[in-house]
Design an enzyme around this catalytic site. Structure first.
Site, PDB file in Angstrom:
ATOM      1  N   GLU A  90      -7.358   5.410  -0.363  1.00 16.85           N
ATOM      2  CA  GLU A  90      -7.510   5.071  -1.785  1.00 16.85           C
ATOM      3  C   GLU A  90      -6.212   4.514  -2.387  1.00 16.85           C
ATOM      4  O   GLU A  90      -5.794   4.931  -3.469  1.00 16.85           O
ATOM      5  CB  GLU A  90      -8.006   6.292  -2.570  1.00 16.85           C
ATOM      6  CG  GLU A  90      -9.311   6.859  -2.029  1.00 16.85           C
ATOM      7  CD  GLU A  90      -9.923   7.950  -2.910  1.00 16.85           C
ATOM      8  OE1 GLU A  90      -9.221   8.460  -3.801  1.00 16.85           O
ATOM      9  OE2 GLU A  90     -11.110   8.260  -2.712  1.00 16.85           O
TER      10      GLU A  90
ATOM     11  N   GLU B  76     -16.313   8.708   1.997  1.00 17.35           N
ATOM     12  CA  GLU B  76     -16.373  10.089   1.515  1.00 17.35           C
ATOM     13  C   GLU B  76     -17.513  10.196   0.513  1.00 17.35           C
ATOM     14  O   GLU B  76     -17.643   9.366  -0.380  1.00 17.35           O
ATOM     15  CB  GLU B  76     -15.076  10.493   0.784  1.00 17.35           C
ATOM     16  CG  GLU B  76     -13.825  10.493   1.627  1.00 17.35           C
ATOM     17  CD  GLU B  76     -12.591  10.948   0.817  1.00 17.35           C
ATOM     18  OE1 GLU B  76     -12.759  11.482  -0.299  1.00 17.35           O
ATOM     19  OE2 GLU B  76     -11.474  10.737   1.305  1.00 17.35           O
TER      20      GLU B  76
END
Ligand SMILES: *[C@@H]1O[C@H](CO)[C@@H](O)[C@H](O)[C@H]1NC(C)=O
Ligand SMILES: *[C@@H]1O[C@H](CO)[C@@H](O)[C@H](O)[C@H]1NC(C)=O
Ligand SMILES: *[C@@H]1O[C@H](CO)[C@@H](O)[C@H](O)[C@H]1NC(C)=O
Ligand SMILES: *[C@@H]1O[C@H](CO)[C@@H](O)[C@H](O)[C@H]1NC(C)=O
Ligand SMILES: *[C@@H]1O[C@H](CO)[C@@H](O)[C@H](O)[C@H]1NC(C)=O
Length: 495
Positions: A129, A276
């Site tokens: 991220e 995720e």
């Protein structure tokens, strides 16, 4: 879940009353083929990798996503046939902008395991991220060069056909305009639009997938007005209607916003991996085992049936659940729930029944085997202590170095009295300190006990014992540094 993400529009979307229930056609594939698991290790006492590898195999899990390329972890996965996504942490991205360093990383952490009986590495996650809005652009300049270097190094090593580099991104890299809050209006975030365009082109050139993390729980957590049912897959929420398509859950709406953003840069058919997705079980009023079960029930059935999403109907989606185990050393900056994402407890014990194959036959997962625990000794408040004036200081101290997130509002151990609170904190610290004698004193306020203080709702844990001497474990290195500081801080805070 790496960090806080502001997922703005999904609850603002045009809410038109229109009954439409999500449905899927019967064709069922074994979801275990599709299903991956995130294996994070930000724990004070991580389970030994061999035990986790066995746990994955016992539960039929065939894909795993890591957050580094730890040698012990990869050794434990060798020969299992489990497909692996190894990773380069954000802090290493800068160094990987040097091509020789990238080549060396690939040689040491990928090529080395590429032999019969080695590790089946399928992907290299370059960063985690890195474009999260909360990072203020810290990794904007280094991520794409690092991605290119790693894929080029894989290509040079002759591995590029079977191993792809990708960048797991938070869903905050795309959004839709304020006046058009529907998935089909999706586009990449303005501040990184050019960067994302180049990245997508590079991924496409190498037939590599786009990887995104999607968190319906966070939508709910960040906004009290978010319609709860929209976070799940069993209907009940007022659909968001987009060009005649009714969206009944935020997962589909989010995924299709990405599809639209990809289409906008000329790659609407790029493969998407959900890196995720999951639901935590403690640390917030919506982080409960009941909600987690409801979420996974819906998600896993849809995955097994290859429902796809409205923009990609009937498509198989490669998904990695977050996560396998609770991690008691994760930052709680996003919220107290952050340490409770595991489908299993920190020690590999199941929390609730689930059917990973998506057939709705919920049973307890196979627990971790041969887990080495510390002795059954807890640390609790000494109710005979005379001077309790330092109780609050001592509790604060314990909770600074151990996980007390279960004590907060809406959590499993909330609602205990002051003594219960103190005992919980003291025990958490005592366990993190491997039950060292002097870790259960707290200026005479604490004492050890062999009687389990747990209640039906609140678990006073016994930690995992360190494995055989001399065995290198990353978690221990971190803990060692913390331990060195502790004695000092203890003096500073309490004396
Ligand atoms: C391989 O990965 C490990 C763990 O992520 C890292 O510490 C190490 O520096 C890497 N090796 C090389 C040669 O880059
Ligand atoms: C990002 O910027 C905000 C506001 O300027 C600041 O509060 C925050 O600490 C910064 N975060 C990082 C990771 O630099
Ligand atoms: C992708 O490939 C095309 C054609 O080979 C090339 O012109 C372009 O520069 C490449 N783009 C990236 C970002 O690698
Ligand atoms: C117990 O601890 C929690 C979390 O720190 C706190 O909110 C609560 O007020 C405490 N309860 C008592 C009775 O001290
Ligand atoms: C507490 O944790 C242990 C070990 O993981 C587990 O076996 C037990 O069921 C848990 N108890 C409660 C009350 O959650």
């Amino acid at each position: 879940m790496a960090d806080l993400a502001v997922l703005r529009w999904w609850w603002l979307g045009v809410m038109v009353a229109m009954a439409a229930a999500a449905s899927w056609s019967g064709g069922v594939l074994p979801a275990a083929e599709a299903l991956g698991m995130n294996w994070g290790t930000q724990a004070s006492h991580p389970l030994p990798p061999k035990i986790v590898a066995q746990l994955l195999q016992d539960n039929g899990i065939k894909k795993v996503k890591l957050f580094d390329a730890d040698q012990d972890t990869l050794s434990a996965l060798a020969g299992t046939g489990i497909e692996v996504m190894v990773a380069i942490p954000n802090v290493m991205l800068d160094s990987i902008t040097d091509y020789d360093t990238a080549k060396e990383w690939v040689r040491r952490n990928v090529s080395r395991y590429n032999f019969d009986g080695g590790v089946t590495i399928k992907y290299v996650a370059v960063g985690n991220e890195p474009f999260l809005a909360a990072y203020n652009g810290t990794f904007d300049k280094v991520t794409l060069p690092a991605l290119m270097n790693i894929q080029n190094a894989l290509n040079d090593a002759g591995l590029g056909d079977s191993i792809k580099a990708t960048v797991p991104l938070n869903a905050d890299v795309y959004d839709s305009p304020a006046n058009q809050q529907v998935p089909s209006a999706g586009r990449f975030r303005a501040d990184i639009a050019d960067l994302m365009t180049q990245m997508v082109q590079f991924l496409a050139n190498n037939s590599a997938p786009f990887t995104v993390n999607i968190y319906p729980f966070i939508s709910l957590y960040l906004n009290d007005d978010f319609p709860v049912d929209f976070a799940f897959f069993d209907g009940g929420a007022t659909p968001v209607v987009d060009n005649g398509i009714s969206y009944t859950n935020v997962f589909d709406a989010n995924f299709d916003t990405l599809v639209a953003a990809l289409k906008g840069v000329g790659h609407g058919d790029m493969p998407i991996i959900v890196g995720e997705v999951g639901w935590p079980t403690d640390g917030d009023k919506h982080a409960t085992a009941t909600y987690a079960q409801r979420f996974y029930n819906g998600l896993l059935k849809r995955l097994a049936a290859n429902v796809g999403t409205p923009a990609r109907p009937g498509q198989y989606i490669e998904v990695y659940l977050f996560g396998l185990l609770d991690e008691d050393a994760k930052s709680v900056a996003p919220g107290d729930f952050e340490r409770h994402w595991g489908i299993l407890r920190f020690d590999g014990q199941p929390k609730y029944p689930v059917d990973l194959t998506g057939q709705g036959q919920n049973t307890m997962l196979v627990p971790a085997k041969d887990v080495p625990y510390l002795p059954r000794t807890w640390c609790v408040i000494n109710t005979n202590a005379k001077d309790t004036s330092k109780l609050a200081d001592n509790i604060n101290f314990a909770c600074t170095f151990a996980d007390c997130t279960a004590l907060g509002y809406g959590s499993t151990c909330a609602g205990m009295d002051a003594n219960g609170n103190a005992s919980y904190a003291f025990n958490a610290y005592f366990q993190v300190q491997n039950q060292k004698d002097d870790a259960c004193d707290f200026q005479g306020l604490a004492m050890p006990t062999q009687t389990d203080p747990s209640t039906p709702a609140c678990n006073f844990t016994i930690q995992i014992a360190a494995t055989s001497a001399g065995h290198r474990r990353r978690g221990d290195a971190g803990a060692g540094a913390v331990l060195a500081l502790l004695a000092l801080l203890h003096l500073f805070l309490l004396h």
